[in-house]
Design an enzyme around this catalytic site. Structure first.
Site, PDB file in Angstrom:
ATOM      1  N   CYS A 201      55.099  53.289  25.234  1.00 59.53           N
ATOM      2  CA  CYS A 201      56.338  54.542  25.208  1.00 59.53           C
ATOM      3  C   CYS A 201      56.655  53.549  26.430  1.00 59.53           C
ATOM      4  O   CYS A 201      57.965  53.867  26.873  1.00 59.53           O
ATOM      5  CB  CYS A 201      55.631  55.201  25.605  1.00 59.53           C
ATOM      6  SG  CYS A 201      55.319  56.147  23.993  1.00 59.53           S
ATOM      7  N   CYS A 383      54.686  40.742  35.369  1.00 60.78           N
ATOM      8  CA  CYS A 383      55.355  42.056  34.565  1.00 60.78           C
ATOM      9  C   CYS A 383      55.075  42.891  35.922  1.00 60.78           C
ATOM     10  O   CYS A 383      54.883  42.275  37.638  1.00 60.78           O
ATOM     11  CB  CYS A 383      54.580  42.182  33.855  1.00 60.78           C
ATOM     12  SG  CYS A 383      53.244  42.378  33.644  1.00 60.78           S
TER      13      CYS A 383
END
Lengths: 426, 79
Positions: A201, A383
Site C-alpha cells: 500500500c 530506501c
C-alpha cells in the site's frame, strides 16, 4: 457444541443477553436469521483480527457493534499519519500510539459489552497456532504475503475459517478460506509472487474507502459464519474493481494436491514464511544470499565523496556539485557510485540524500526506467529502512548491473549516524 | 480469447484486457507464454500465475477454446 455446516463451533451456554444488550441489539433480534439465540451465539463468539489497519478497522467496528463477545486484535504497529486516510479505528490523537491500544479504546466506545484482547506483536510461526486456537474465526486484514500464508496455514491446521480480504489501489479481493470441503489460500495462490513484484500500500497507494467495502464484507461473512446462516463466499473468490464498480466471482475448488489442505499435506506446522516468500531480512552485513553487498551507513560518505575520514566536510559538497558525473572528473581518483533512492516522492520530500547526489526512481518505476540508472558505474540503492532497496538491488544485479550495493538500514540509519548530510524538505 | 488483467497484472499489461489468438487446443500455459512474448511489462509475468477460465479456477494444462474468457488473478496483499 454441535458442529455447523461450515465447521464453526456453536457458542456454548452462558451467553444470555441482559436488558441493556437486548435493547442494543433490537434490530438484530427481530431478524429471523439472528434472533435471541443467534445474538447469544455472537456474544459467546471469539474472532481474531490479524491487522488493525485498513481492513481490520471496518471489520472490527462492525464485529464490535454486532456484539461479537471477544475480539482479539494482533498488530505490532503504531499509528502513522499516513494510516488515517483509511484506518478508521484510529484518529489524529492516536498518532504514535500502538494500533491495538487505539483499537481497544475505539471498540470499547462503540460497544462496551465487547471484550477486546490486544496483541501488540507480530503474528509469527512461533505464536500463531497458540493464538489462533483461542478463536472461532480469523479475519485476515494483514498487509504482507508472509503473514497471509501464515494466517492461511494456521487456520487450516487449526480448523478455523479464514475470512480473507486484501486491497491494492482500486481493487479488492474477498473470500472465505479453510471451511470444511472448501479451498484455502494456497489452493488459489500456490506460490508467493517474486519479492518486489507486487508493491504494498505504501508503494502503490490505496483508495481509502476501498478497504471500507472489503473490510465490512469480511465482518459480514464472519457474522454469517458464526450464525451459520446463508452461503459463505467459500470457494468463490470475489474480485472488486472500485473504478468500474464491478464484482467478479471466480469459482475456486479445494486442490487435492494442496500442500496444506490437500489429500497428502506436506505442511503440518507453520514454516518460515519470510524464507518461503523470499522476503527474509538479511541479518548480517556484507553479502546476502543473492550476492548483493550491503553498505554500512557509516561508510556512505566515504563511498560517495572519496573522503575516507568518514566525516562530513562541507568542501565535499562543493566537490560533489562540481563532480556530478565522475567520468568528467577522472582526477577525483574514485568511482563515485550512482546513489539511487527508490522511495516514494512524498518520502523524498520529507528527507533525502540529494546532497550526496541521490536520484529518485520510486521502486515501482524501476523496471520501466532502467535508462535512468547508469551502467558501468557502482550503484548504491537506498530506501527508508533498507528492505525495499534490497529487493531493487537484487533486481538490478539480476539485470546485469555488476557493482550494486544496498544501503543497510536505509536513510533512517543515515539520520542516526550522519544527519548533517540529509537534505530536509528540499 | 479474451484475457482479463487485474491489479498489478493490469499495470504490467497497461490495460484491463486484451485479445489473444492462439492455435486450437492451446493450453493456459501456452497463453501465458504468448503473453510474456509480447514483451514490455508482460515479459515480467511471474512463473506461476493463478488463472480462471470462464470464471472457474484452472490449471496450466487446461485446454482453451475460442471465445473463452481467461482472467489472470494477481496475488494482492494490501490491508
Amino acid at each position: 457444541m454441535s458442529p455447523t455446516k461450515t465447521g464453526v463451533p456453536r457458542a456454548g451456554p452462558g451467553a444470555a443477553l441482559d436488558r441493556a444488550e437486548t435493547a442494543r441489539y433490537a434490530r438484530h433480534l427481530v431478524l429471523p436469521e439472528v434472533g435471541r439465540e443467534g445474538q447469544e451465539r455472537l456474544k459467546a463468539a471469539r474472532v481474531l483480527l490479524v491487522g488493525a489497519g485498513g481492513l481490520g478497522s471496518p471489520a472490527a467496528l462492525y464485529l464490535a457493534a454486532a456484539g461479537v463477545g471477544t475480539l482479539g486484535v494482533v498488530d505490532p504497529d503504531v499509528v502513522d499519519v499516513t494510516n488515517l486516510q483509511r484506518q478508521i479505528l484510529h484518529g489524529t490523537s492516536d498518532l504514535g500510539g500502538l494500533k491495538v491500544a487505539s483499537a481497544k479504546e475505539t471498540l470499547h466506545d462503540v460497544n462496551p459489552h465487547v471484550h477486546v484482547e490486544p496483541y501488540p506483536e507480530k503474528l509469527t510461526s512461533d505464536n500463531a497456532m497458540e493464538i489462533v486456537a483461542e478463536y472461532d474465526v480469523v479475519v485476515d486484514g494483514s498487509d504482507n504475503f508472509p503473514t497471509r500464508y501464515l494466517v492461511n496455514d494456521a487456520c487450516v491446521l487449526s480448523g478455523r475459517p479464514n475470512v480473507y480480504g486484501s486491497v491494492y489501489r482500486w481493487e479488492g479481493q474477498l473470500a472465505v478460506f479453510g471451511v470444511e470441503g472448501g479451498p484455502c489460500y494456497r489452493c488459489l495462490f500456490r506460490e508467493p509472487p517474486p519479492p518486489g513484484m507486487v508493491p504494498n500500500c505504501a508503494e502503490a497507494g490505496v483508495f481509502g474507502a476501498l478497504p471500507g467495502v472489503i473490510g465490512a464484507a469480511q465482518a459480514m461473512e464472519t457474522i454469517k459464519l458464526l450464525l451459520d446462516v446463508g452461503q459463505p463466499v467459500a470457494g468463490r473468490l470475489q474480485i472488486f474493481d472500485a473504478l468500474a464498480y464491478r464484482w467478479r466471482e471466480i469459482e475456486v475448488r479445494r486442490d487435492p494436491g494442496c500442500p496444506v489442505c490437500g489429500d497428502r499435506p506436506t505442511v503440518t506446522a507453520p514454516v518460515d514464511y519470510d524464507l518461503f516468500c523470499g522476503t527474509a531480512p538479511t541479518a548480517t552485513p556484507g553479502r546476502d544470499e543473492n550476492g548483493v553487498a550491503q553498505l554500512d551507513p557509516g561508510d556512505l560518505i566515504a563511498v560517495m565523496t572519496g573522503n575516507t575520514s568518514r566525516t562530513w566536510d562541507p568542501a565535499d559538497l562543493l566537490r560533489l556539485n562540481l563532480a556530478w558525473d565522475p567520468t568528467d572528473y577522472p582526477d577525483l581518483g574514485f568511482a563515485r557510485p550512482f546513489l539511487l533512492d527508490v522511495r516514494e516522492p512524498i518520502e523524498w520530500d520529507a528527507m533525502n540524500l540529494a546532497r550526496l547526489g541521490a536520484v529518485l526512481v520510486p521502486m515501482g518505476q524501476v523496471p520501466e526506467r532502467l535508462d535512468k540508472i547508469p551502467r558501468g558505474r557502482p550503484v548504491v540503492v537506498y530506501c527508508h529502512s533498507g528492505v525495499r532497496s534490497l529487493e531493487v538491488a537484487n533486481f538490478l544485479a539480476a539485470q546485469g548491473y555488476d557493482e550494486v550495493r544496498n544501503l543497510e538500514g536505509g536513510i533512517a540509519a543515515v539520520l542516526e549516524t550522519n544527519p548533517e548530510v540529509l537534505g530536509l524538505g528540499e | 480469447m479474451n484475457v482479463l488483467f487485474f491489479a498489478s497484472h493490469r499495470e504490467l499489461a497497461g490495460a484491463g484486457d486484451t485479445v489473444v489468438a492462439l492455435p486450437e487446443r492451446s493450453t493456459v500455459n501456452a497463453l501465458l507464454a504468448a503473453l510474456r512474448e509480447r514483451g514490455g511489462g508482460l515479459a515480467r509475468l511471474p512463473e506461476q500465475v493463478a488463472v480462471a477460465v470462464n470464471r472457474q479456477y484452472a490449471d496450466g494444462e487446461t485446454v482453451l477454446a475460442d471465445g473463452d474468457e481467461v482472467a489472470l488473478i494477481p496475488p494482492v496483499a494490501g490491508g
